[in-house]
Write a protein that holds these residues in place. Sequence first.
Motif, PDB file in Angstrom:
ATOM      1  N   THR A 139       0.841  -1.193   0.000  1.00  0.00           N
ATOM      2  CA  THR A 139       0.000   0.000   0.000  1.00  0.00           C
ATOM      3  C   THR A 139       0.878   1.246   0.000  1.00  0.00           C
ATOM      4  N   LEU A 140       0.721   2.063  -1.045  1.00  0.00           N
ATOM      5  CA  LEU A 140       1.451   3.321  -1.158  1.00  0.00           C
ATOM      6  C   LEU A 140       0.506   4.446  -0.766  1.00  0.00           C
ATOM      7  N   ARG A 141       0.723   5.014   0.410  1.00  0.00           N
ATOM      8  CA  ARG A 141      -0.173   6.022   0.961  1.00  0.00           C
ATOM      9  C   ARG A 141      -0.135   7.312   0.143  1.00  0.00           C
ATOM     10  N   GLY A 142      -1.304   7.837  -0.150  1.00  0.00           N
ATOM     11  CA  GLY A 142      -1.396   9.078  -0.905  1.00  0.00           C
ATOM     12  C   GLY A 142      -1.167  10.299  -0.033  1.00  0.00           C
ATOM     13  N   SER A 143      -0.959  11.440  -0.670  1.00  0.00           N
ATOM     14  CA  SER A 143      -0.658  12.668   0.057  1.00  0.00           C
ATOM     15  C   SER A 143      -1.909  13.365   0.589  1.00  0.00           C
ATOM     16  N   GLU A 144      -3.065  13.109  -0.012  1.00  0.00           N
ATOM     17  CA  GLU A 144      -4.277  13.785   0.425  1.00  0.00           C
ATOM     18  C   GLU A 144      -4.888  13.074   1.637  1.00  0.00           C
ATOM     19  N   GLU A 145      -5.620  13.823   2.422  1.00  0.00           N
ATOM     20  CA  GLU A 145      -6.296  13.267   3.594  1.00  0.00           C
ATOM     21  C   GLU A 145      -7.668  12.754   3.166  1.00  0.00           C
ATOM     22  N   SER A 146      -7.707  11.518   2.723  1.00  0.00           N
ATOM     23  CA  SER A 146      -8.977  10.919   2.310  1.00  0.00           C
ATOM     24  C   SER A 146      -8.844   9.411   2.379  1.00  0.00           C
ATOM     25  N   ASN A 147      -9.953   8.718   2.211  1.00  0.00           N
ATOM     26  CA  ASN A 147      -9.925   7.252   2.179  1.00  0.00           C
ATOM     27  C   ASN A 147     -10.044   6.720   0.763  1.00  0.00           C
ATOM     28  N   ARG A 148      -9.749   7.578  -0.221  1.00  0.00           N
ATOM     29  CA  ARG A 148      -9.810   7.184  -1.631  1.00  0.00           C
ATOM     30  C   ARG A 148      -8.616   6.311  -1.982  1.00  0.00           C
ATOM     31  N   ALA A 149      -8.867   5.212  -2.717  1.00  0.00           N
ATOM     32  CA  ALA A 149      -7.785   4.294  -3.071  1.00  0.00           C
ATOM     33  C   ALA A 149      -8.067   3.644  -4.424  1.00  0.00           C
ATOM     34  N   TYR A 150      -6.986   3.175  -5.054  1.00  0.00           N
ATOM     35  CA  TYR A 150      -7.058   2.445  -6.315  1.00  0.00           C
ATOM     36  C   TYR A 150      -6.247   1.162  -6.167  1.00  0.00           C
ATOM     37  N   VAL A 151      -6.789   0.073  -6.695  1.00  0.00           N
ATOM     38  CA  VAL A 151      -6.201  -1.250  -6.508  1.00  0.00           C
ATOM     39  C   VAL A 151      -5.808  -1.834  -7.855  1.00  0.00           C
ATOM     40  N   ILE A 152      -4.618  -2.435  -7.907  1.00  0.00           N
ATOM     41  CA  ILE A 152      -4.200  -3.208  -9.072  1.00  0.00           C
ATOM     42  C   ILE A 152      -3.835  -4.599  -8.582  1.00  0.00           C
ATOM     43  N   SER A 153      -4.202  -5.626  -9.350  1.00  0.00           N
ATOM     44  CA  SER A 153      -4.055  -6.984  -8.829  1.00  0.00           C
ATOM     45  C   SER A 153      -3.758  -7.993  -9.925  1.00  0.00           C
ATOM     46  N   GLY A 154      -3.058  -9.065  -9.524  1.00  0.00           N
ATOM     47  CA  GLY A 154      -2.913 -10.295 -10.286  1.00  0.00           C
ATOM     48  C   GLY A 154      -3.002 -11.434  -9.278  1.00  0.00           C
ATOM     49  N   HIS A 155      -3.293 -12.656  -9.713  1.00  0.00           N
ATOM     50  CA  HIS A 155      -3.362 -13.766  -8.752  1.00  0.00           C
ATOM     51  C   HIS A 155      -2.139 -14.660  -8.904  1.00  0.00           C
ATOM     52  N   TYR A 156      -1.566 -15.048  -7.768  1.00  0.00           N
ATOM     53  CA  TYR A 156      -0.315 -15.802  -7.824  1.00  0.00           C
ATOM     54  C   TYR A 156      -0.502 -17.310  -7.720  1.00  0.00           C
ATOM     55  N   ASP A 157      -1.728 -17.778  -7.504  1.00  0.00           N
ATOM     56  CA  ASP A 157      -1.959 -19.230  -7.475  1.00  0.00           C
ATOM     57  C   ASP A 157      -2.078 -19.780  -8.890  1.00  0.00           C
ATOM     58  N   THR A 158      -1.883 -21.093  -9.033  1.00  0.00           N
ATOM     59  CA  THR A 158      -1.930 -21.749 -10.342  1.00  0.00           C
ATOM     60  C   THR A 158      -2.754 -23.032 -10.253  1.00  0.00           C
ATOM     61  N   ARG A 159      -2.974 -23.654 -11.407  1.00  0.00           N
ATOM     62  CA  ARG A 159      -3.622 -24.966 -11.460  1.00  0.00           C
ATOM     63  C   ARG A 159      -3.250 -25.663 -12.761  1.00  0.00           C
ATOM     64  N   VAL A 160      -3.521 -26.970 -12.804  1.00  0.00           N
ATOM     65  CA  VAL A 160      -3.368 -27.753 -14.029  1.00  0.00           C
ATOM     66  C   VAL A 160      -4.755 -28.219 -14.446  1.00  0.00           C
ATOM     67  N   SER A 161      -4.839 -29.309 -15.234  1.00  0.00           N
ATOM     68  CA  SER A 161      -6.139 -29.720 -15.773  1.00  0.00           C
ATOM     69  C   SER A 161      -7.155 -30.022 -14.674  1.00  0.00           C
ATOM     70  N   ASP A 162      -6.747 -30.769 -13.662  1.00  0.00           N
ATOM     71  CA  ASP A 162      -7.608 -31.076 -12.526  1.00  0.00           C
ATOM     72  C   ASP A 162      -7.449 -29.979 -11.485  1.00  0.00           C
ATOM     73  N   PRO A 163      -8.509 -29.230 -11.176  1.00  0.00           N
ATOM     74  CA  PRO A 163      -8.358 -28.114 -10.232  1.00  0.00           C
ATOM     75  C   PRO A 163      -7.980 -28.545  -8.820  1.00  0.00           C
ATOM     76  N   LEU A 164      -8.088 -29.845  -8.517  1.00  0.00           N
ATOM     77  CA  LEU A 164      -7.711 -30.324  -7.198  1.00  0.00           C
ATOM     78  C   LEU A 164      -6.327 -30.971  -7.173  1.00  0.00           C
ATOM     79  N   ASN A 165      -5.645 -30.990  -8.302  1.00  0.00           N
ATOM     80  CA  ASN A 165      -4.304 -31.581  -8.386  1.00  0.00           C
ATOM     81  C   ASN A 165      -3.273 -30.544  -7.959  1.00  0.00           C
ATOM     82  N   PHE A 166      -2.800 -30.673  -6.722  1.00  0.00           N
ATOM     83  CA  PHE A 166      -1.822 -29.714  -6.209  1.00  0.00           C
ATOM     84  C   PHE A 166      -0.415 -30.299  -6.129  1.00  0.00           C
ATOM     85  N   MET A 167      -0.223 -31.494  -6.682  1.00  0.00           N
ATOM     86  CA  MET A 167       1.075 -32.150  -6.606  1.00  0.00           C
ATOM     87  C   MET A 167       1.928 -31.891  -7.848  1.00  0.00           C
ATOM     88  N   ASP A 168       1.306 -31.959  -9.027  1.00  0.00           N
ATOM     89  CA  ASP A 168       2.063 -31.799 -10.270  1.00  0.00           C
ATOM     90  C   ASP A 168       2.468 -30.345 -10.481  1.00  0.00           C
TER      91      ASP A 168
END
Length: 476
Positions: free
Chosen positions: A147-176
């Motif tokens: 979180t990079l705090r802005g200079s103004e005194e407000s609760n306004r914010a902007y979010v940028i995101s990506g997801h770091y989890d992955t999967r293969v063909s079977d969504p429950l396969n966490f070994m391969d």
Amino acid sequence: MLKIRQVLFACLVFTQQASASASASASIHSFAPPGLCTLADIWPQGPGHTLVPQRPDAELTKILAQIDPARIKATITKLVSFGTRHTLSNQTDPMRGVGAARDWIAAELRSYATASNGRMTVSVPSYVQPPATRIPTDTVISNVVATLRGSEESNRAYVISGHYDTRVSDPLNFMDDGPGANDDASGVAVSMELARVFAGHVPKATMMFAAVAGEEQGLFGSNFLATSLKEAGVDVQGMLNNDIVGSSTGDDGTRAPFDIRMFAQGIPTTETAAETAKRVSIGGENDSPARQLGRFVAEVSQNPSTKMGVHIMYRPDRYLRGGDHLSFLKQGFPAVRFTEPHENFAHQHQDIRVVDGVQFGDLIEFVDFDFVARVARVNGAALWSLAQAPGTPKDVVIANKVLGNNSTLSWTADTGADGGYEIVWRATDEPFWSHVIPVGQTNTATVQMSKDNVHFGVRSVGKNGFRSPATFPFPG
């Protein structure tokens, strides 16, 4: 009036000729479609002046130039090195699994934060997700947020995101192995690279750079983040989700290396049936907060500094699919999703294998790091332009008690709009705002133009020249 009649007659003649041409030709693409003439053709000189898109100022130009494809490659390479980042994978192994990836992302972001003079802080908010469709046992879901705090005194914010989890063909396969180079190490790399380059700058509003978990199992991490921000009273005025932004080449060989898709929702998820009925009754289906955010991003992010075209897709996400921005839309926050122009589905949600000479699997060899850097510049231009502008106007209404050919708009004044306000308008069949009317430091203005014929919006202006996204008015 004579000018209007002449234009209408020309439109009618063109339409008749086009229809005749259609009858004489076997190809539907051999003529321009009827309806080409719009209100803008009839009244080309409406009130105000033609809207000129915002361009990067000197500071933003410098910021965008610092985005480095080599650093993006290093980030994606490191994320792939953890073997799998499946949400159900090991959380304590320092070398393999989602826990190792989480800890590395947090440490890397903390190293970036040293350039911020204390304005950037890094947290790892977590919770225990009970069993669900793709979560067989109690599982810790952890997001990483700088979180990079802005200079103004407000609760306004902007979010940028990506997801770091992955999967293969079977969504429950966490070994391969599930490398997740494109889906979605590419989006995480965009978020992290922007955290790095923005850390040394001071925006007016707060910026949040997130890497979320649990996306492949059901948007759990983003739902946790969006819900937490809502409960904390944070005024998230824009969320940019980057998911599958690593390649410009589709599985049919089609390439578009200088284009990115941006999905923007129409009718908001949070509207009641009555609110939706009112929106439809005034033709506001294409003027949701998400669509206004999308118009803004397209305006400020297509320029020589990004070298990219931004194409708005008029739906919440790809056909019957979803991503982390949906969690923010569910909380009433404006949000859009970036995704590469042509997907290669052999490289998504696939076991690593070769079939009939075709390589399957989300491998790093299929990522175009220069393309990811250009996508990061699109996001960077939008994020900085949002954060440097005053907040999006609130409580915008249009008077409707008295019939007339003028239109009176009003809104709640904001001290952050130190440069005043502007009314923007466009013909009802145009996708982007075409004209702007400066109205100064006021919270009401009357435009000599009928609300029957155009769509209006109100945007705030800063003395620094930055404009906010527009707000669509409802009857008041």
